[in-house]
Design a protein around this motif. Structure first.
Motif, PDB file in Angstrom:
ATOM      1  N   MET A 125      14.294 -42.585 -18.789  1.00 56.66           N
ATOM      2  CA  MET A 125      15.099 -42.249 -17.604  1.00 56.66           C
ATOM      3  C   MET A 125      16.577 -42.491 -17.887  1.00 56.66           C
ATOM      4  SD  MET A 125      15.163 -44.037 -13.841  1.00 56.66           S
ATOM      5  CE  MET A 125      13.459 -43.622 -13.448  1.00 56.66           C
ATOM      6  N   ARG A 126      17.410 -41.499 -17.533  1.00 54.83           N
ATOM      7  CA  ARG A 126      18.850 -41.677 -17.655  1.00 54.83           C
ATOM      8  C   ARG A 126      19.389 -42.466 -16.469  1.00 54.83           C
ATOM      9  NH1 ARG A 126      22.224 -38.620 -21.046  1.00 54.83           N
ATOM     10  NH2 ARG A 126      21.157 -36.945 -22.173  1.00 54.83           N
ATOM     11  N   GLN A 127      20.300 -43.363 -16.747  1.00 57.59           N
ATOM     12  CA  GLN A 127      21.049 -44.052 -15.702  1.00 57.59           C
ATOM     13  C   GLN A 127      22.392 -43.347 -15.574  1.00 57.59           C
ATOM     14  OE1 GLN A 127      20.138 -48.630 -15.913  1.00 57.59           O
ATOM     15  NE2 GLN A 127      20.581 -47.919 -17.971  1.00 57.59           N
ATOM     16  N   ILE A 128      22.702 -42.877 -14.359  1.00 58.59           N
ATOM     17  CA  ILE A 128      23.911 -42.081 -14.197  1.00 58.59           C
ATOM     18  C   ILE A 128      24.808 -42.640 -13.096  1.00 58.59           C
ATOM     19  CG2 ILE A 128      22.683 -40.018 -14.986  1.00 58.59           C
ATOM     20  CD1 ILE A 128      22.826 -38.961 -12.088  1.00 58.59           C
ATOM     21  N   ILE A 129      26.090 -42.348 -13.239  1.00 56.95           N
ATOM     22  CA  ILE A 129      27.090 -42.573 -12.195  1.00 56.95           C
ATOM     23  C   ILE A 129      27.715 -41.225 -11.907  1.00 56.95           C
ATOM     24  CG2 ILE A 129      29.235 -43.712 -11.534  1.00 56.95           C
ATOM     25  CD1 ILE A 129      28.530 -45.929 -13.563  1.00 56.95           C
ATOM     26  N   ILE A 130      27.711 -40.813 -10.651  1.00 59.55           N
ATOM     27  CA  ILE A 130      28.279 -39.523 -10.251  1.00 59.55           C
ATOM     28  C   ILE A 130      29.664 -39.748  -9.667  1.00 59.55           C
ATOM     29  CG2 ILE A 130      28.030 -37.521  -8.741  1.00 59.55           C
ATOM     30  CD1 ILE A 130      25.003 -37.934  -8.815  1.00 59.55           C
ATOM     31  N   ASP A 131      30.663 -39.106 -10.259  1.00 59.85           N
ATOM     32  CA  ASP A 131      32.042 -39.166  -9.771  1.00 59.85           C
ATOM     33  C   ASP A 131      32.353 -37.802  -9.167  1.00 59.85           C
ATOM     34  OD1 ASP A 131      34.655 -40.543  -9.636  1.00 59.85           O
ATOM     35  OD2 ASP A 131      35.305 -38.973 -11.020  1.00 59.85           O
ATOM     36  N   CYS A 132      32.731 -37.766  -7.893  1.00 60.42           N
ATOM     37  CA  CYS A 132      32.723 -36.478  -7.201  1.00 60.42           C
ATOM     38  C   CYS A 132      33.825 -36.357  -6.154  1.00 60.42           C
ATOM     39  CB  CYS A 132      31.361 -36.246  -6.551  1.00 60.42           C
ATOM     40  SG  CYS A 132      30.885 -37.534  -5.361  1.00 60.42           S
ATOM     41  N   ASP A 133      33.956 -35.132  -5.615  1.00 58.27           N
ATOM     42  CA  ASP A 133      34.927 -34.840  -4.549  1.00 58.27           C
ATOM     43  C   ASP A 133      34.343 -33.791  -3.600  1.00 58.27           C
ATOM     44  OD1 ASP A 133      34.996 -32.785  -6.421  1.00 58.27           O
ATOM     45  OD2 ASP A 133      37.159 -32.456  -6.252  1.00 58.27           O
ATOM     46  N   PRO A 134      33.230 -34.095  -2.926  1.00 59.24           N
ATOM     47  CA  PRO A 134      32.512 -33.079  -2.138  1.00 59.24           C
ATOM     48  C   PRO A 134      33.382 -32.424  -1.079  1.00 59.24           C
ATOM     49  CG  PRO A 134      31.265 -35.116  -2.276  1.00 59.24           C
ATOM     50  CD  PRO A 134      32.608 -35.411  -2.828  1.00 59.24           C
ATOM     51  N   GLY A 135      33.463 -31.067  -1.072  1.00 58.70           N
ATOM     52  CA  GLY A 135      32.977 -30.111  -2.089  1.00 58.70           C
ATOM     53  C   GLY A 135      31.554 -29.639  -1.907  1.00 58.70           C
ATOM     54  N   HIS A 136      31.449 -28.280  -1.688  1.00 55.87           N
ATOM     55  CA  HIS A 136      30.165 -27.641  -1.484  1.00 55.87           C
ATOM     56  C   HIS A 136      29.269 -27.757  -2.707  1.00 55.87           C
ATOM     57  CE1 HIS A 136      32.877 -25.970   1.501  1.00 55.87           C
ATOM     58  NE2 HIS A 136      31.839 -25.533   2.198  1.00 55.87           N
ATOM     59  N   ASP A 137      29.800 -27.405  -3.878  1.00 53.14           N
ATOM     60  CA  ASP A 137      28.955 -27.448  -5.068  1.00 53.14           C
ATOM     61  C   ASP A 137      28.692 -28.875  -5.526  1.00 53.14           C
ATOM     62  OD1 ASP A 137      31.703 -27.365  -5.632  1.00 53.14           O
ATOM     63  OD2 ASP A 137      31.407 -26.556  -7.642  1.00 53.14           O
ATOM     64  N   ASP A 138      29.615 -29.811  -5.219  1.00 51.83           N
ATOM     65  CA  ASP A 138      29.330 -31.233  -5.463  1.00 51.83           C
ATOM     66  C   ASP A 138      28.078 -31.649  -4.696  1.00 51.83           C
ATOM     67  OD1 ASP A 138      32.219 -32.721  -6.462  1.00 51.83           O
ATOM     68  OD2 ASP A 138      32.402 -30.825  -5.405  1.00 51.83           O
ATOM     69  N   ALA A 139      28.021 -31.241  -3.422  1.00 55.90           N
ATOM     70  CA  ALA A 139      26.892 -31.626  -2.576  1.00 55.90           C
ATOM     71  C   ALA A 139      25.576 -31.144  -3.171  1.00 55.90           C
ATOM     72  CB  ALA A 139      27.079 -31.056  -1.169  1.00 55.90           C
ATOM     73  N   ILE A 140      25.560 -29.916  -3.675  1.00 53.64           N
ATOM     74  CA  ILE A 140      24.332 -29.372  -4.251  1.00 53.64           C
ATOM     75  C   ILE A 140      23.970 -30.115  -5.532  1.00 53.64           C
ATOM     76  CG2 ILE A 140      23.229 -27.275  -5.145  1.00 53.64           C
ATOM     77  CD1 ILE A 140      25.222 -25.710  -3.300  1.00 53.64           C
ATOM     78  N   ALA A 141      24.967 -30.467  -6.326  1.00 51.70           N
ATOM     79  CA  ALA A 141      24.713 -31.237  -7.549  1.00 51.70           C
ATOM     80  C   ALA A 141      24.125 -32.599  -7.223  1.00 51.70           C
ATOM     81  CB  ALA A 141      26.005 -31.390  -8.338  1.00 51.70           C
ATOM     82  N   ILE A 142      24.650 -33.241  -6.196  1.00 56.50           N
ATOM     83  CA  ILE A 142      24.137 -34.552  -5.783  1.00 56.50           C
ATOM     84  C   ILE A 142      22.690 -34.437  -5.314  1.00 56.50           C
ATOM     85  CG2 ILE A 142      24.391 -36.383  -4.053  1.00 56.50           C
ATOM     86  CD1 ILE A 142      27.482 -35.723  -4.196  1.00 56.50           C
ATOM     87  N   LEU A 143      22.399 -33.402  -4.525  1.00 60.27           N
ATOM     88  CA  LEU A 143      21.027 -33.198  -4.056  1.00 60.27           C
ATOM     89  C   LEU A 143      20.084 -32.938  -5.223  1.00 60.27           C
ATOM     90  CD1 LEU A 143      21.694 -30.969  -0.905  1.00 60.27           C
ATOM     91  CD2 LEU A 143      21.112 -33.414  -0.950  1.00 60.27           C
ATOM     92  N   LEU A 144      20.548 -32.182  -6.218  1.00 61.53           N
ATOM     93  CA  LEU A 144      19.726 -31.920  -7.398  1.00 61.53           C
ATOM     94  C   LEU A 144      19.375 -33.225  -8.108  1.00 61.53           C
ATOM     95  CD1 LEU A 144      18.440 -29.962  -9.434  1.00 61.53           C
ATOM     96  CD2 LEU A 144      20.687 -29.729 -10.513  1.00 61.53           C
ATOM     97  N   ALA A 145      20.335 -34.107  -8.246  1.00 65.46           N
ATOM     98  CA  ALA A 145      20.071 -35.400  -8.888  1.00 65.46           C
ATOM     99  C   ALA A 145      19.128 -36.255  -8.051  1.00 65.46           C
ATOM    100  CB  ALA A 145      21.386 -36.132  -9.130  1.00 65.46           C
ATOM    101  N   LEU A 146      19.331 -36.258  -6.741  1.00 66.95           N
ATOM    102  CA  LEU A 146      18.491 -37.078  -5.857  1.00 66.95           C
ATOM    103  C   LEU A 146      17.028 -36.635  -5.878  1.00 66.95           C
ATOM    104  CD1 LEU A 146      20.834 -37.407  -2.746  1.00 66.95           C
ATOM    105  CD2 LEU A 146      20.096 -39.275  -4.236  1.00 66.95           C
ATOM    106  N   ALA A 147      16.789 -35.383  -6.180  1.00 63.96           N
ATOM    107  CA  ALA A 147      15.417 -34.852  -6.185  1.00 63.96           C
ATOM    108  C   ALA A 147      14.649 -35.232  -7.443  1.00 63.96           C
ATOM    109  CB  ALA A 147      15.447 -33.333  -6.040  1.00 63.96           C
ATOM    110  N   HIS A 148      15.310 -35.901  -8.408  1.00 58.60           N
ATOM    111  CA  HIS A 148      14.658 -36.230  -9.681  1.00 58.60           C
ATOM    112  C   HIS A 148      14.765 -37.727  -9.987  1.00 58.60           C
ATOM    113  CE1 HIS A 148      15.281 -31.868 -10.102  1.00 58.60           C
ATOM    114  NE2 HIS A 148      14.208 -31.906 -10.866  1.00 58.60           N
ATOM    115  N   PRO A 149      14.224 -38.579  -9.113  1.00 58.95           N
ATOM    116  CA  PRO A 149      14.356 -40.023  -9.330  1.00 58.95           C
ATOM    117  C   PRO A 149      13.616 -40.540 -10.554  1.00 58.95           C
ATOM    118  CG  PRO A 149      12.832 -39.568  -7.533  1.00 58.95           C
ATOM    119  CD  PRO A 149      13.479 -38.269  -7.886  1.00 58.95           C
ATOM    120  N   ASP A 150      12.618 -39.801 -11.035  1.00 56.83           N
ATOM    121  CA  ASP A 150      11.890 -40.239 -12.225  1.00 56.83           C
ATOM    122  C   ASP A 150      12.651 -39.946 -13.511  1.00 56.83           C
ATOM    123  OD1 ASP A 150       9.826 -41.148 -10.650  1.00 56.83           O
ATOM    124  OD2 ASP A 150       8.688 -39.277 -10.802  1.00 56.83           O
TER     125      ASP A 150
END
Length: 314
Positions: free
Chosen positions: A1-26
């Motif tokens: 499992m990768r440990q990640i830190i997301i640095d962002c400025d939401p932002g429509h596409d930021d929001a979608i990227a965050i949701l994509l990451a949240l959907a893959h907790p494993d």
């Protein structure tokens, strides 16, 4: 499992990227999130991030960072993202608050305390990341790679040669690109190929809570895409997360890339040495193409996961 830190400025596409990451907790463990002035001013985009996390019941710790670039004044992306930075759907007020610590110190502590290495996922101007690497260069040894959205070796968007995230703070970007940390660059070369079409957006709005949110976000975001002459809406930031999950759907090349900080016509340009015999070693893996259908399938499947998760808790 990768440990990640997301640095962002939401932002429509930021929001979608965050949701994509949240959907893959494993596969992706989000240690924390940080915000930086970019698509809108810092307070607005931080509020957007917190509202998004609250909407999907994701209590990820979040810290505010730099309000503007290392030099000069902040240029925002209001023409694409609206007055709030995430115009379109009206999200309820957040149940969460930002931490009482600066993003740089927050990232430092997360990286120092993590077991194993951490991957940084910047979806915004690179100001916070540059400040971290400049103030605490010793953390480089604990950073596995930086998967960022920014730049473009063949085109720009805010100017003819520069992409928005790099243009906002080219000095910070040059610090990051010269850091020696492995970089994967999701620039306009690939992100403009990662387009979602109108019929696919309409389909999202007939599904669950997370999908409807994304459909409404894209309704607004696609307006500016049409102004730029695109039929679909480019999902820029999600590419940086998607590469972490399925690198095999992307085509890439390794180049030596630096950021132009001085040129009148080229400030913010990511300049890649594409000669057959470059004079410097490659420092960036540049994503150049993507299997669009596989990419959109990944997005819709992730939203389906979140739809089911939210339906089960509400």
């Amino acid at each position: 499992m990768r440990q990640i830190i997301i640095d962002c400025d939401p932002g429509h596409d930021d929001a979608i990227a965050i949701l994509l990451a949240l959907a893959h907790p494993d596969e992706l463990k989000i240690l924390g999130m940080t915000t930086v002035g970019g698509n809108q001013v810092l307070d607005k985009i931080t509020d957007n991030a917190l509202k998004l996390l609250s909407y999907v019941d994701a209590p990820i710790p979040l810290a505010k960072g730099a309000a503007g670039p290392l030099l000069g004044k902040l240029v925002t992306g209001e023409e694409a993202h609206g007055e709030t930075g995430m115009d379109g759907p009206i999200l309820p007020s957040s149940r969460y608050k930002p931490l009482d610590v600066h993003a740089v110190e927050f990232m430092l502590n997360l990286i120092r305390n993590a077991e194993g290495k951490v991957t940084l996922v910047p979806l915004a101007p690179l100001t916070n990341i540059a400040l971290l690497l400049t103030a605490y260069p010793e953390v480089k040894d604990k950073i596995d790679c930086i998967s960022l959205m920014g730049g473009g070796i063949g085109e720009g968007n805010v100017t003819a040669t520069a992409e928005f995230n790099i243009y906002v703070d080219p000095e910070a970007a040059q610090i990051v690109y010269q850091s020696g940390i492995p970089i994967v660059m999701s620039g306009l070369d690939v992100t403009n190929r990662a387009q979602i079409h109108a019929v696919e957006i309409e389909e999202l709005k007939r599904r669950g809570k997370a999908s409807v949110l994304v459909g409404e976000l894209l309704d607004f975001y696609s307006i500016y895409s049409k102004v730029l002459g695109y039929d679909g809406s480019a999902l820029h930031d999600p590419c940086a997360v998607a590469w972490l999950l399925k690198p095999e759907i992307f085509r890439s090349e390794a180049y030596h890339v630096e950021v132009e900080t001085k040129g009148d016509l080229t400030r913010g340009m990511t300049v890649a040495d594409r000669r057959k015999k470059p004079t410097q070693e490659a420092n960036v893996r540049v994503l150049l193409d993507v299997d669009r259908d596989a990419f959109i399938r990944m997005i819709t499947e992730a939203l389906d996961v979140l739809d089911r998760r939210l339906a089960a808790t509400n």
